[in-house]
Design a protein around this motif. Structure first.
Motif, mmCIF file in Angstrom:
data_model
loop_
_atom_site.group_PDB
_atom_site.id
_atom_site.type_symbol
_atom_site.label_atom_id
_atom_site.label_comp_id
_atom_site.label_asym_id
_atom_site.label_seq_id
_atom_site.Cartn_x
_atom_site.Cartn_y
_atom_site.Cartn_z
ATOM 1 N N ASN A 1 0.875 -1.162 0.000
ATOM 2 C CA ASN A 1 0.000 0.000 0.000
ATOM 3 C C ASN A 1 0.916 1.216 0.000
ATOM 4 N N LEU A 2 0.833 1.995 -1.086
ATOM 5 C CA LEU A 2 1.805 3.080 -1.271
ATOM 6 C C LEU A 2 1.678 4.154 -0.196
ATOM 7 N N ASN A 3 0.570 4.164 0.548
ATOM 8 C CA ASN A 3 0.413 5.141 1.633
ATOM 9 C C ASN A 3 1.140 4.727 2.909
ATOM 10 N N ASP A 4 1.615 3.503 2.968
ATOM 11 C CA ASP A 4 2.274 3.017 4.182
ATOM 12 C C ASP A 4 3.774 2.839 3.956
ATOM 13 N N GLN A 5 4.533 3.055 5.003
ATOM 14 C CA GLN A 5 5.975 2.793 4.958
ATOM 15 C C GLN A 5 6.370 2.059 6.226
ATOM 16 N N THR A 6 7.007 0.946 6.070
ATOM 17 C CA THR A 6 7.483 0.209 7.241
ATOM 18 C C THR A 6 9.003 0.103 7.190
ATOM 19 N N HIS A 7 9.621 0.490 8.292
ATOM 20 C CA HIS A 7 11.075 0.372 8.391
ATOM 21 C C HIS A 7 11.453 -1.089 8.571
ATOM 22 N N MET A 8 12.463 -1.517 7.855
ATOM 23 C CA MET A 8 12.915 -2.890 8.046
ATOM 24 C C MET A 8 14.429 -2.958 8.077
ATOM 25 N N CYS A 9 14.876 -3.858 8.919
ATOM 26 C CA CYS A 9 16.305 -4.114 9.004
ATOM 27 C C CYS A 9 16.587 -5.374 8.192
ATOM 28 N N LEU A 10 17.496 -5.256 7.221
ATOM 29 C CA LEU A 10 17.784 -6.378 6.324
ATOM 30 C C LEU A 10 19.085 -7.061 6.732
ATOM 31 N N TYR A 11 18.997 -8.319 7.009
ATOM 32 C CA TYR A 11 20.187 -9.102 7.339
ATOM 33 C C TYR A 11 20.582 -9.905 6.119
ATOM 34 N N ARG A 12 21.806 -9.692 5.669
ATOM 35 C CA ARG A 12 22.234 -10.424 4.477
ATOM 36 C C ARG A 12 22.668 -11.830 4.851
ATOM 37 N N ILE A 13 21.961 -12.742 4.235
ATOM 38 C CA ILE A 13 22.206 -14.149 4.475
ATOM 39 C C ILE A 13 22.963 -14.629 3.261
ATOM 40 N N THR A 14 24.251 -14.737 3.412
ATOM 41 C CA THR A 14 25.118 -14.953 2.248
ATOM 42 C C THR A 14 25.506 -16.419 2.095
ATOM 43 N N LEU A 15 26.464 -16.633 1.225
ATOM 44 C CA LEU A 15 26.921 -17.985 0.890
ATOM 45 C C LEU A 15 27.069 -18.917 2.097
ATOM 46 N N SER A 16 27.513 -20.078 1.872
ATOM 47 C CA SER A 16 27.798 -21.089 2.883
ATOM 48 C C SER A 16 26.690 -21.286 3.913
ATOM 49 N N ASN A 17 25.728 -22.045 3.511
ATOM 50 C CA ASN A 17 24.664 -22.470 4.424
ATOM 51 C C ASN A 17 23.737 -21.361 4.895
ATOM 52 N N ARG A 18 23.691 -20.254 4.204
ATOM 53 C CA ARG A 18 22.911 -19.160 4.755
ATOM 54 C C ARG A 18 21.413 -19.335 4.568
ATOM 55 N N LEU A 19 21.004 -19.958 3.475
ATOM 56 C CA LEU A 19 19.565 -20.142 3.336
ATOM 57 C C LEU A 19 19.083 -21.172 4.345
ATOM 58 N N GLU A 20 19.984 -22.069 4.701
ATOM 59 C CA GLU A 20 19.671 -22.992 5.782
ATOM 60 C C GLU A 20 19.337 -22.192 7.042
ATOM 61 N N GLN A 21 20.088 -21.127 7.257
ATOM 62 C CA GLN A 21 19.798 -20.260 8.396
ATOM 63 C C GLN A 21 18.427 -19.625 8.261
ATOM 64 N N PHE A 22 18.112 -19.227 7.049
ATOM 65 C CA PHE A 22 16.791 -18.642 6.830
ATOM 66 C C PHE A 22 15.700 -19.634 7.238
ATOM 67 N N ASN A 23 15.893 -20.883 6.861
ATOM 68 C CA ASN A 23 14.928 -21.912 7.275
ATOM 69 C C ASN A 23 14.888 -22.056 8.792
ATOM 70 N N ASP A 24 16.035 -21.978 9.403
ATOM 71 C CA ASP A 24 16.073 -22.141 10.847
ATOM 72 C C ASP A 24 15.414 -20.953 11.560
ATOM 73 N N VAL A 25 15.571 -19.746 10.981
ATOM 74 C CA VAL A 25 14.870 -18.578 11.525
ATOM 75 C C VAL A 25 13.368 -18.784 11.349
ATOM 76 N N LEU A 26 13.013 -19.254 10.170
ATOM 77 C CA LEU A 26 11.610 -19.482 9.847
ATOM 78 C C LEU A 26 10.957 -20.440 10.838
ATOM 79 N N PHE A 27 11.630 -21.504 11.124
ATOM 80 C CA PHE A 27 10.965 -22.454 12.032
ATOM 81 C C PHE A 27 10.905 -21.933 13.450
#
Ligand code: Q9C
Ligand code: ZN
Length: 651
Positions: free
Chosen positions: A517-543
């Motif tokens: 919704n273009l009327n809304d703005q939400t601040h977000m902190c982006l953590y870069r999940i980089t090479l070497s098993n990082r998407l695995e970390q994303f899954n672990d955060v998810l669970f």
């Protein structure tokens, strides 16, 4: 609140002139007096039967049933399945003057608490099921539901166990068979759909061919309560009772309507046809219900109503339900209502189920059919591949106990965490292929809630907890901290909802509307999940965000899902948690930016008030403010105003 006796009007005919079945209900407030000795919280609480009773009254269905107060079981009837000793120990509890004497006895049993009213409640629970079963067997009633506690199916001949003191259903079955032969009940089918194995009932009729015991339960190869081999599908009974004990042991949580109905259609119903029972007793625990804090399964009220309807085709509909477990008050009330409506036959069953059983469900069903086909010819056919190809493949994450429930208990959470550690390890060493594949991918994980504060987010990576958190995180398998952090705003509406959470206590937690919704703005902190098993970390955060545990088949979020979310913008995952909707917010340095929020349908529920919008707790606000301030995004005043604004605007 009305006591049971006041509403025992017998106008079971409906105002539309249709004739309905004569349905008995047992409810007795006295059974609410069984409680923990010092008022500690416990899932098996007095409100369980109160909320069921209130739901039936509010819905106007109890008024159309024949209602009985409880009646106490006789010693000699209890002794049909229990030892004399056990009956007298339970009886003696009421005369004990001091809690510590009872606590001593309770501590010798597994998962039992006792107070001065436990004995009375136990005698009432068993006696009520006996009385109801007798009335149905005699034909005075067509069927009925005994809303009793303490539950019964874990209670063994010589011991109380798993919140159960007497085995209510087993006592009733033996009473009909042994004490009332003139009623002509020669064969009893006991169906136990409580999420736990009915170990006590199994034991009591192990060698008895007059009782066909069928239990479907979460088993996990013996890891789920009551742990061990008793609930295994190879446990078929012995001697004359061989073949008259059927266990359907789920290998995983998250089983829902499709899984249960598959067990009905391909095991229970064909066997029930062959067995042709004179009456059915149903150990009706509702802890396989969606939302149950102990069960982790997903059976809906609709699912329960279909299972019950299918059973009513046997024994001329003579069926007696006895409450066993079930610990989400809302779920057990709704499921009970659905069942009583089926007993009353007052309207066609409506609803629908999620698509298919799990792959593991078909595996279990096939194993049970193979084992039991020696005794039940109707199970001998091999299931067609067209049928078993209809399946939901098992995601990495298995719903265990949701982070969302106010009914969660410290013990169970600790329990779950200790399992997590073990299973993470197991996954790491045994089934690593998906983890290796995903290690080549980079993603940004964008957080808009408490995770904006880096030390809080790191709990998901390193494990632990920070100030304000009521719960410890297990952390990710890969403990490498995020390589890069940046901030960005996105055109999504931030809001706060839910009554409370396990981690933050009373108050809402942050969500964004998955739609832009273009009327809304939400601040977000982006953590870069980089090479070497990082998407695995994303899954672990998810669970961890969703109160889930890891399984070994595949990741919840894999390369295919990543492609899909980049294409479609957002995809809900069948995770069952509050943050099971992955939203792709765009790309940065050619790396997808992903966040987790609720589903669109949950947003609708927040809008309608079905799920409450709530401002966050002070601890949660402080954590967000710290994140926004330390990240250099806003000043403290601005951060507070930003949160306050999001928490007070209507959705
Ligand atoms: N770690 C019924 O549903 N859980 N009983 C103990 C110990 C006991 C459930 C956990 C669950 C008993 C009737
Ligand atoms: Zn249970």
């Amino acid at each position: 609140m009305a006591m049971a006796g006041e509403s025992s009007n017998n106008n079971y005919g409906d105002c539309d002139g249709k004739s309905h079945r004569k349905v008995g209900l047992v409810y007795d407030e006295t059974m609410c007096k069984h409680d923990t000795p010092n008022g500690e919280d416990h899932p098996e609480c007095p409100d369980r039967i109160r909320v069921i009773w209130e739901k039936l009254q509010l819905a106007g269905v109890s008024q159309r049933c024949v209602v009985f107060g409880g009646s106490k079981a006789e010693d000699k009837h209890l002794q049909l399945v229990h030892t004399k000793d056990h009956v007298s120990v339970v009886k003696s509890l009421s005369t004990k003057k001091k809690d510590y004497r009872r606590n001593r006895i309770a501590s010798q049993w597994n998962s039992i608490y006792l107070n001065g009213s436990s004995s009375e409640a136990a005698f009432l629970a068993a006696g009520s099921v006996v009385e109801l079963a007798e009335k149905v067997a005699e034909g005075e009633l067509d069927c009925g539901y005994a809303i009793v506690r303490p539950p019964g199916h874990h209670a063994e001949p010589d011991e109380a166990m798993g919140f159960c003191l007497f085995n209510n259903v087993a006592v009733a079955a033996s009473y009909l068979l042994d004490e009332r032969p003139e009623l002509g009940v020669k064969k009893i089918l006991i169906v136990d759909w409580d999420v736990h194995h009915g170990n006590g009932t199994q034991k009591m009729f192990w060698k008895d061919p007059r009782v066909l015991f069928f239990s479907v339960h979460r088993h996990e190869h013996g890891g789920f309560y009551p742990a061990g081999d008793d609930g295994d599908h190879n446990m078929v009974g012995e001697g004359p009772g061989e073949g008259f004990n059927i266990n359907v042991p789920w290998e995983q949580g998250r089983c829902g309507d499709a899984d249960y109905l598959a067990a009905w259609d391909h095991i229970l119903i064909p066997v029930a046809k062959e067995f042709n029972p004179d009456i059915i007793l149903l150990s009706a625990g509702f802890d396989a219900a969606i939302g149950d804090p102990l069960g982790g399964c997903r059976v809906t009220p609709y699912g329960y109503s279909v299972m019950l309807k299918k059973l009513m085709e046997f024994a001329q509909g003579k069926i007696v339900l006895a409450l066993e477990g079930g610990y989400n008050l809302d779920s057990i009330a709704k499921s009970s209502l659905a069942c009583v409506q089926v007993l009353l036959e007052d309207k066609p069953i409506q609803g629908s189920s999620e698509a298919y059983p799990f792959e593991s469900t078909w595996r279990v069903i096939q194993a049970v059919r193979k084992k039991l086909s020696a005794y039940w010819p109707s199970l001998a056919d091999v299931l067609s591949s067209n049928l078993i190809d209809q399946k939901t493949s098992t995601p990495i994450i298995v719903f265990s106990s949701s982070d969302s429930e106010t009914e969660d208990y410290a013990d169970d959470i600790l329990d779950q965490m200790s399992r997590l550690n073990i299973e993470n390890h197991h996954v790491d060493t045994v089934s690593t292929s998906w983890r290796r594949d995903l290690s080549k991918v980079d993603v940004w994980y964008a957080s808009f809630g408490s995770n904006m504060w880096k030390p809080r987010f790191l709990c998901y990576i390193l494990g632990g907890q920070v100030e304000g958190m009521k719960k410890v995180c297990v952390g990710s398998m890969d403990k490498t901290p995020p390589k890069q952090i940046m901030w960005e705003s996105f055109p999504h509406r931030l809001f706060f909802g839910r009554e409370s959470s396990v981690t933050w206590g009373v108050g809402g937690v942050a969500f964004i509307n998955p739609l832009t919704n273009l009327n809304d703005q939400t601040h977000m902190c982006l953590y870069r999940i980089t090479l070497s098993n990082r998407l695995e970390q994303f899954n672990d955060v998810l669970f961890q965000e969703n109160g889930l545990k890891v399984d070994s088949d595949s990741p919840l979020f894999g390369l295919d899902t990543l492609q899909l979310v980049e294409k479609k913008g957002s995809i809900p995952l069948a995770s069952g948690g509050w943050y099971g909707n992955i939203v792709c917010l765009g790309k940065e340095c050619d790396i997808p930016i992903l966040t987790m929020t609720c589903t669109l349908s949950a947003v609708e529920k927040f809008k309608s008030g079905e799920i409450p919008l709530r401002p966050p707790s002070e601890a949660y606000v402080n954590t967000m403010v710290r994140g926004l301030v330390e990240g250099g995004r806003l000043s403290e005043e601005e951060a507070k105003a930003y949160i306050d604004n999001a928490a007070s605007k209507p959705l």
